[in-house]
Enzyme design. Structure first.
Site, PDB file in Angstrom:
ATOM      1  N   ASP A   8       0.873  -1.174   0.000  1.00 22.43           N
ATOM      2  CA  ASP A   8       0.000   0.000   0.000  1.00 22.43           C
ATOM      3  C   ASP A   8       0.910   1.224   0.000  1.00 22.43           C
ATOM      4  O   ASP A   8       2.136   1.119  -0.194  1.00 22.43           O
ATOM      5  CB  ASP A   8      -0.992  -0.039   1.178  1.00 22.43           C
ATOM      6  CG  ASP A   8      -0.343   0.242   2.536  1.00 22.43           C
ATOM      7  OD1 ASP A   8       0.898   0.379   2.612  1.00 22.43           O
ATOM      8  OD2 ASP A   8      -1.091   0.333   3.536  1.00 22.43           O
ATOM      9  N   CYS A  66       3.390  -2.808   3.988  1.00 27.22           N
ATOM     10  CA  CYS A  66       2.453  -1.733   4.320  1.00 27.22           C
ATOM     11  C   CYS A  66       3.138  -0.896   5.398  1.00 27.22           C
ATOM     12  O   CYS A  66       4.358  -0.969   5.551  1.00 27.22           O
ATOM     13  CB  CYS A  66       1.074  -2.254   4.716  1.00 27.22           C
ATOM     14  SG  CYS A  66       0.998  -3.197   6.247  1.00 27.22           S
ATOM     15  N   THR A  68       3.093  -1.043   8.714  1.00 24.42           N
ATOM     16  CA  THR A  68       3.703  -1.896   9.738  1.00 24.42           C
ATOM     17  C   THR A  68       4.044  -3.292   9.222  1.00 24.42           C
ATOM     18  O   THR A  68       4.733  -4.045   9.915  1.00 24.42           O
ATOM     19  CB  THR A  68       2.717  -2.095  10.905  1.00 24.42           C
ATOM     20  OG1 THR A  68       1.519  -2.673  10.355  1.00 24.42           O
ATOM     21  CG2 THR A  68       2.391  -0.771  11.595  1.00 24.42           C
ATOM     22  N   GLY A  69       3.487  -3.660   8.103  1.00 21.58           N
ATOM     23  CA  GLY A  69       3.588  -5.040   7.609  1.00 21.58           C
ATOM     24  C   GLY A  69       2.516  -5.937   8.195  1.00 21.58           C
ATOM     25  O   GLY A  69       2.377  -7.093   7.760  1.00 21.58           O
ATOM     26  N   HIS A  99      12.164 -23.299   8.985  1.00 21.58           N
ATOM     27  CA  HIS A  99      11.106 -24.047   9.669  1.00 21.58           C
ATOM     28  C   HIS A  99       9.724 -23.871   9.047  1.00 21.58           C
ATOM     29  O   HIS A  99       8.909 -24.788   9.126  1.00 21.58           O
ATOM     30  CB  HIS A  99      11.038 -23.627  11.150  1.00 21.58           C
ATOM     31  CG  HIS A  99      12.164 -24.193  11.955  1.00 21.58           C
ATOM     32  ND1 HIS A  99      12.192 -24.161  13.332  1.00 21.58           N
ATOM     33  CD2 HIS A  99      13.324 -24.807  11.578  1.00 21.58           C
ATOM     34  CE1 HIS A  99      13.305 -24.741  13.768  1.00 21.58           C
ATOM     35  NE2 HIS A  99      14.014 -25.123  12.725  1.00 21.58           N
ATOM     36  N   HIS A 134       9.445 -30.351   9.895  1.00 21.83           N
ATOM     37  CA  HIS A 134       8.888 -29.023   9.606  1.00 21.83           C
ATOM     38  C   HIS A 134       7.892 -29.092   8.446  1.00 21.83           C
ATOM     39  O   HIS A 134       6.929 -28.344   8.415  1.00 21.83           O
ATOM     40  CB  HIS A 134      10.013 -28.025   9.336  1.00 21.83           C
ATOM     41  CG  HIS A 134      10.965 -27.938  10.484  1.00 21.83           C
ATOM     42  ND1 HIS A 134      10.579 -27.425  11.706  1.00 21.83           N
ATOM     43  CD2 HIS A 134      12.237 -28.367  10.635  1.00 21.83           C
ATOM     44  CE1 HIS A 134      11.601 -27.520  12.553  1.00 21.83           C
ATOM     45  NE2 HIS A 134      12.616 -28.087  11.932  1.00 21.83           N
TER      46      HIS A 134
HETATM   47  C1  RB5 Z   1      -2.142   2.699   6.517  1.00 27.23           C
HETATM   48  O1  RB5 Z   1      -2.164   3.939   7.156  1.00 27.23           O
HETATM   49  C2  RB5 Z   1      -1.715   1.625   7.479  1.00 27.23           C
HETATM   50  O2  RB5 Z   1      -2.765   1.309   8.328  1.00 27.23           O
HETATM   51  C3  RB5 Z   1      -1.240   0.401   6.739  1.00 27.23           C
HETATM   52  O3  RB5 Z   1      -0.177   0.741   5.927  1.00 27.23           O
HETATM   53  C4  RB5 Z   1      -0.748  -0.752   7.587  1.00 27.23           C
HETATM   54  O4  RB5 Z   1       0.202  -0.325   8.522  1.00 27.23           O
HETATM   55  C5  RB5 Z   1      -1.777  -1.597   8.204  1.00 27.23           C
HETATM   56  O5  RB5 Z   1      -1.495  -2.612   8.877  1.00 27.23           O
END
Ligand code: RB5
Length: 156
Positions: A8, A66, A68-69, A99, A134
């Site tokens: 994103d 994204c 935070t991922g 694993h 695994h």
């Molecule tokens: C977008 O602002 C943010 O929520 C998205 O990039 C992500 O971190 C969601 O988990």
């Protein structure tokens, strides 16, 4: 070897840095599924489309980013067959291949530097899957298969 990439807006710059590294330094073909700018978009379709590319065989592996991922990895893991690991250390990058045989990685553009994401991607790519017990554990991951295997004992 082809690696699908998707992000994103929060992961866009990290995706671009990973794409440059994969193509220029590692000579790996990349399937870039977007997004293509920092304009705000919803992350789930990007996680889904990258995971679908991997499980369908259109790509061998996938990387999603994204902010935070977290959101995009949760989304990717909704696609049956995706094993998407959110990685935050050298150890996690190695172990998720050894694993879990992770076929996708997730990174956060607001939590992880391009240098870290590149290093962890290289570790993941260069580490073998250990197989053996695994593989048995991976085979137990899909809940439909567990329900089928344990049948009426599911709730006991
Ligand atoms: C977008 O602002 C943010 O929520 C998205 O990039 C992500 O971190 C969601 O988990």
């Amino acid at each position: 070897m082809k690696i699908a990439l998707a992000s994103d807006h929060g992961g866009f710059e990290l995706k671009e840095a990973l794409k440059k590294h994969l193509v220029e330094d590692r000579k790996i073909e990349v399937l870039d599924l977007g997004t293509y700018s920092t304009e705000s978009v919803d992350y789930p379709p990007y996680g889904h489309s990258c995971a679908r590319a991997v499980v369908s065989g259109r790509a061998d592996l996938g990387i999603v980013c994204c902010g935070t991922g977290i959101g995009i990895s949760i989304s990717a893991n909704k696609i049956k067959g995706a094993r998407c690991a959110l990685v935050h250390s050298d150890f996690m990058a190695e172990m998720t291949k050894r694993h879990n045989d992770a076929n996708m990685l997730a990174f956060g553009g607001r939590t992880t530097t391009p240098e870290e994401a590149i290093r962890w991607t290289d570790i993941w790519l260069d580490t073998p899957f250990d197989g053996g017990r695994h593989q048995r554990r991976i085979d137990l991951i899909e809940p439909e298969e567990i329900i089928e295997a344990v049948g009426e004992h599911w709730d006991k």
